[in-house]
Motif scaffolding. Sequence first.
Motif, short mmCIF file in Angstrom:
data_model
loop_
_atom_site.label_atom_id
_atom_site.label_comp_id
_atom_site.label_asym_id
_atom_site.label_seq_id
_atom_site.Cartn_x
_atom_site.Cartn_y
_atom_site.Cartn_z
N VAL A 1 52.77 26.65 54.91
CA VAL A 1 52.40 25.41 54.21
C VAL A 1 53.63 24.55 53.94
N ASN A 2 54.71 25.16 53.43
CA ASN A 2 55.89 24.38 53.10
C ASN A 2 56.56 23.77 54.34
N ILE A 3 56.67 24.55 55.41
CA ILE A 3 57.26 24.02 56.64
C ILE A 3 56.40 22.89 57.22
N SER A 4 55.09 23.07 57.20
CA SER A 4 54.19 22.03 57.73
C SER A 4 54.27 20.76 56.89
N VAL A 5 54.32 20.92 55.57
CA VAL A 5 54.43 19.75 54.70
C VAL A 5 55.71 18.99 54.98
N GLY A 6 56.83 19.72 55.14
CA GLY A 6 58.10 19.06 55.43
C GLY A 6 58.07 18.29 56.73
N ILE A 7 57.52 18.89 57.79
CA ILE A 7 57.48 18.23 59.10
C ILE A 7 56.55 17.02 59.08
N LEU A 8 55.33 17.20 58.55
CA LEU A 8 54.36 16.11 58.55
C LEU A 8 54.82 14.94 57.68
N ALA A 9 55.37 15.25 56.51
CA ALA A 9 55.83 14.18 55.62
C ALA A 9 57.00 13.43 56.24
N ALA A 10 57.92 14.15 56.86
CA ALA A 10 59.07 13.50 57.49
C ALA A 10 58.62 12.59 58.63
N PHE A 11 57.66 13.05 59.44
CA PHE A 11 57.17 12.21 60.53
C PHE A 11 56.43 10.98 60.00
N SER A 12 55.70 11.14 58.90
CA SER A 12 54.99 9.99 58.34
C SER A 12 55.96 8.92 57.85
N TYR A 13 57.06 9.35 57.22
CA TYR A 13 58.06 8.38 56.77
C TYR A 13 58.82 7.78 57.96
N LEU A 14 58.99 8.56 59.02
CA LEU A 14 59.62 8.01 60.22
C LEU A 14 58.74 6.92 60.83
N LEU A 15 57.45 7.15 60.89
CA LEU A 15 56.54 6.13 61.40
C LEU A 15 56.51 4.90 60.50
N THR A 16 56.60 5.14 59.20
CA THR A 16 56.66 4.01 58.26
C THR A 16 57.92 3.18 58.49
N TYR A 17 59.03 3.87 58.77
CA TYR A 17 60.27 3.14 59.07
C TYR A 17 60.13 2.33 60.36
N VAL A 18 59.50 2.92 61.37
CA VAL A 18 59.30 2.21 62.63
C VAL A 18 58.47 0.95 62.42
N ALA A 19 57.50 1.01 61.48
CA ALA A 19 56.64 -0.15 61.23
C ALA A 19 57.31 -1.19 60.35
N THR A 20 58.23 -0.77 59.47
CA THR A 20 58.82 -1.70 58.50
C THR A 20 60.31 -1.94 58.69
N PHE A 21 61.00 -1.05 59.41
CA PHE A 21 62.46 -1.11 59.58
C PHE A 21 63.19 -1.07 58.24
N ASN A 22 62.60 -0.35 57.29
CA ASN A 22 63.21 -0.19 55.98
C ASN A 22 63.88 1.18 55.93
N LEU A 23 65.21 1.21 55.86
CA LEU A 23 65.95 2.48 55.88
C LEU A 23 65.70 3.32 54.64
N ALA A 24 65.14 2.74 53.61
CA ALA A 24 64.87 3.51 52.39
C ALA A 24 63.87 4.64 52.66
N TYR A 25 62.97 4.43 53.62
CA TYR A 25 61.99 5.47 53.95
C TYR A 25 62.63 6.65 54.67
N LEU A 26 63.83 6.47 55.18
CA LEU A 26 64.51 7.57 55.87
C LEU A 26 65.52 8.30 54.99
N PHE A 27 66.20 7.58 54.11
CA PHE A 27 67.32 8.19 53.41
C PHE A 27 67.18 8.19 51.88
N ASN A 28 66.20 7.48 51.34
CA ASN A 28 66.01 7.47 49.89
C ASN A 28 64.83 8.31 49.44
N ILE A 29 64.21 8.98 50.37
CA ILE A 29 63.04 9.82 50.07
C ILE A 29 63.43 11.28 50.23
#
Length: 338
Positions: free
Chosen positions: A99-127
């Motif tokens: 569960v913990n490994i899956s949560v880490g991977i899925l959440a990281a990918f979701s924020y990566l996709l959010t960065y791709v859509a917004t180009f806001n670096l806060a989603y990559l390094f402030n979370i």
Amino acid sequence: AHQHFLAVLASTSVVVKSICATVVLLYLLSFAVDTVASLGVTPGFLFPPNFWIWTLVSHGVVEKHAWDVAVSLVTVVVAGRLLEPLWGALELLIFFAVVNISVGILAAFSYLLTYVATFNLAYLFNIQIQGVLGFLAGVMVALKQTMGDSIVLKVPQVRMKVVPMLLLLILAILRLTTLIESNMLASYGFGVLSSWVYLRFYQRHSRGRGDMSDHFAFATFFPEILQPVVGLVANLVHGILVKVRICRKTVKRYDVGAPSSITISLPGTDPQDAERRRQLALKALNERLQRVDDQSSWPSMEDEEEEGGSNKPTIPLPEKGVTSQESSLISFHDAPQL
């Protein structure tokens, strides 16, 4: 309450004690070192070139506040008391890691996709994804699977089977009001999803893998009015995952040699679960019959005889000289003698 919690913790396995000790130790260490930054999942550091892969394992035992530590300890102890007797200590540890490994991977990918859509670096390094919320969601899903009909709140009546999505709804409302950060909602939401996928398709037990029973279908997490639509979408997604060989196709086994009728068994349905449901149904039936017995008192046969003893009907005897009426169809006097 403190002594009772310590007594319960003392009766748990080494796995539960080790996880609790790690949570407390890392929280104490956080006063000297920023454990969240170094052990929590930061999406920008998880992917190359940094590739902080160890954070996928460590983020689930890192907490910021004392109340977070309390929730983490209670969650782990509850899992040890209710799930470990059914699964075993090793399976509980595997579930915790998956569960913990899956949560880490899925959440990281979701924020990566959010960065791709917004180009806001806060989603990559402030979370930072950290804490027990992902595993808490997994425990709620596992309890829905094992004791979904149990009542956890009487007024208003809330059953265990609705708790996972109820908590998700509460967290979503809190997120809309900006009372919590997005990483908390992401951790819990992906915890629900990853734990259900693991328990539904991959968990090993005595009858194979997974739990394909109807009461644990993905649509049952939603209100009844939405279940047909959710079920249709879930079946479509499952069909796609089966084609790409991520999930297994549902296999039905027919026992034509059964003494009664043909029986169908789905892989993953535990006979203990069926027995538990039979016991719950029997208990509910006994309680209902008991209420009926209390409301209506059945008269005793002896009491009826005593009360009606003086009013017994008497059969009049024919008077002398009066011949009893015989049947017009059969005359016993005219019957031939053998």
